[in-house]
Design an enzyme around this catalytic site. Structure first.
Site, PDB file in Angstrom:
ATOM      1  N   MET A  68      23.610  34.624  29.252  1.00 31.63           N
ATOM      2  CA  MET A  68      24.450  35.909  29.229  1.00 31.63           C
ATOM      3  C   MET A  68      23.943  36.973  28.462  1.00 31.63           C
ATOM      4  O   MET A  68      23.454  36.695  27.443  1.00 31.63           O
ATOM      5  CB  MET A  68      25.771  35.366  28.913  1.00 31.63           C
ATOM      6  CG  MET A  68      26.594  34.371  29.791  1.00 31.63           C
ATOM      7  SD  MET A  68      27.985  33.757  28.737  1.00 31.63           S
ATOM      8  CE  MET A  68      26.903  32.242  28.213  1.00 31.63           C
ATOM      9  N   GLY A 127      26.107  37.237  23.159  1.00 31.56           N
ATOM     10  CA  GLY A 127      24.925  36.925  23.821  1.00 31.56           C
ATOM     11  C   GLY A 127      24.527  35.513  23.612  1.00 31.56           C
ATOM     12  O   GLY A 127      24.618  34.941  22.470  1.00 31.56           O
ATOM     13  N   SER A 128      24.380  34.787  24.664  1.00 33.11           N
ATOM     14  CA  SER A 128      24.474  33.330  24.481  1.00 33.11           C
ATOM     15  C   SER A 128      23.671  32.654  25.831  1.00 33.11           C
ATOM     16  O   SER A 128      23.453  33.482  27.017  1.00 33.11           O
ATOM     17  CB  SER A 128      25.622  32.643  24.331  1.00 33.11           C
ATOM     18  OG  SER A 128      26.531  33.730  24.931  1.00 33.11           O
ATOM     19  N   ARG A 129      23.950  31.225  26.049  1.00 32.45           N
ATOM     20  CA  ARG A 129      23.600  30.559  27.189  1.00 32.45           C
ATOM     21  C   ARG A 129      24.544  29.318  27.436  1.00 32.45           C
ATOM     22  O   ARG A 129      25.053  28.914  26.588  1.00 32.45           O
ATOM     23  CB  ARG A 129      22.088  30.120  27.145  1.00 32.45           C
ATOM     24  CG  ARG A 129      21.582  29.652  28.388  1.00 32.45           C
ATOM     25  CD  ARG A 129      19.881  29.244  28.101  1.00 32.45           C
ATOM     26  NE  ARG A 129      19.962  27.823  27.748  1.00 32.45           N
ATOM     27  CZ  ARG A 129      18.779  27.172  27.193  1.00 32.45           C
ATOM     28  NH1 ARG A 129      17.937  27.926  26.802  1.00 32.45           N
ATOM     29  NH2 ARG A 129      18.968  25.884  27.141  1.00 32.45           N
ATOM     30  N   ILE A 183      25.803  27.649  24.295  1.00 28.28           N
ATOM     31  CA  ILE A 183      24.628  27.491  23.152  1.00 28.28           C
ATOM     32  C   ILE A 183      24.858  29.131  22.614  1.00 28.28           C
ATOM     33  O   ILE A 183      24.586  29.886  23.391  1.00 28.28           O
ATOM     34  CB  ILE A 183      23.364  27.525  23.810  1.00 28.28           C
ATOM     35  CG1 ILE A 183      23.090  26.060  24.453  1.00 28.28           C
ATOM     36  CG2 ILE A 183      22.390  27.565  22.928  1.00 28.28           C
ATOM     37  CD1 ILE A 183      22.033  25.729  25.177  1.00 28.28           C
TER      38      ILE A 183
END
Length: 223
Positions: free
Chosen positions: A98, A186-188, A156
């Site tokens: 993301m 911001g991440s996954r 995450i």
């Protein structure tokens, strides 16, 4: 535009700063340019946060065999890996990255009950870093469908993300596409599937959380 509940406090705080900084300047007759600058900067942040914390209407599948994207973003990983936390065997990993411009809500990838849940404190490596899935702040959630098939979803935190919010609880039922949490800035999101699962996406594809079917689980016909 609907705003997600996780964003309300920071948006309100930005608007309060606009009043605190700009209000006295206008009231005391400070230079107009200074007054507008001190007012518009926090207002600009508030507008940015409104966009970031938007909560778009989605049409979830509610399916226990079609695996939908757990987040908006781009597919960055499709590979067979060892999953050491829960399955302790080889699994198919699909990861969605993301960016700042994506919606940061996370959705359940399949319908089922939560059979495992764990939060981990950690570092804040860049979300695309190979070690981010085991070193960063993260939450692991396992969903079990009516066949007994389990799918692991991992939120995450990234380089700028400083908080992983998760709504999962043990034995709590979820429908595919139902919100399971939020990752700020911001991440996954990773999903781990049984080997041999049919994959419908490729690395580089853009996906829509709760709607894009990224994989399809085999149905257990013996039940």
């Amino acid at each position: 535009m609907k705003i997600h509940r996780e964003g309300a406090p920071i948006i309100i705080l930005s608007l309060v700063f606009a009043l605190i900084l700009g209000g006295p300047c206008f009231y005391l007759g400070a230079h107009p340019a200074l007054s507008w600058i001190l007012t518009l900067i926090p207002v600009g942040f508030a507008v940015f946060f409104m966009c970031f914390f938007r909560d778009p209407k989605r049409t979830p599948t509610g399916d226990s065999h079609k695996v939908t994207a757990p987040a908006d973003g781009k597919i960055v990983i499709i590979q067979e890996v060892e999953e050491p936390e829960y399955f302790n065997d080889r699994r198919l990993q699909i990861s969605v990255f993301m960016s700042f411009f994506n919606v940061h809500i996370n959705w359940a990838p399949i319908s089922g009950i939560v059979s495992f849940f764990r939060y981990h404190r950690g570092n804040y490596l860049a979300a695309w870093h190979p070690k981010s899935s085991t070193k960063n702040e993260r939450t692991t959630i396992v969903f079990k469908n009516e066949d007994g098939t389990e799918v692991l979803c991992r939120q995450i935190a990234g380089l700028f993300a400083r908080r992983v919010v998760c709504y999962a609880e043990y034995d709590k039922p979820f429908k595919a596409g139902q919100q399971i949490g939020f990752i700020k800035f911001g991440s996954r999101a990773d999903v781990f599937l049984p080997l041999g699962t049919k994959v419908n996406v490729n690395v580089g594809d853009k996906v829509t959380g709760s709607e894009t079917v990224i994989a399809e689980l085999e149905k257990n016909t013996n039940i």
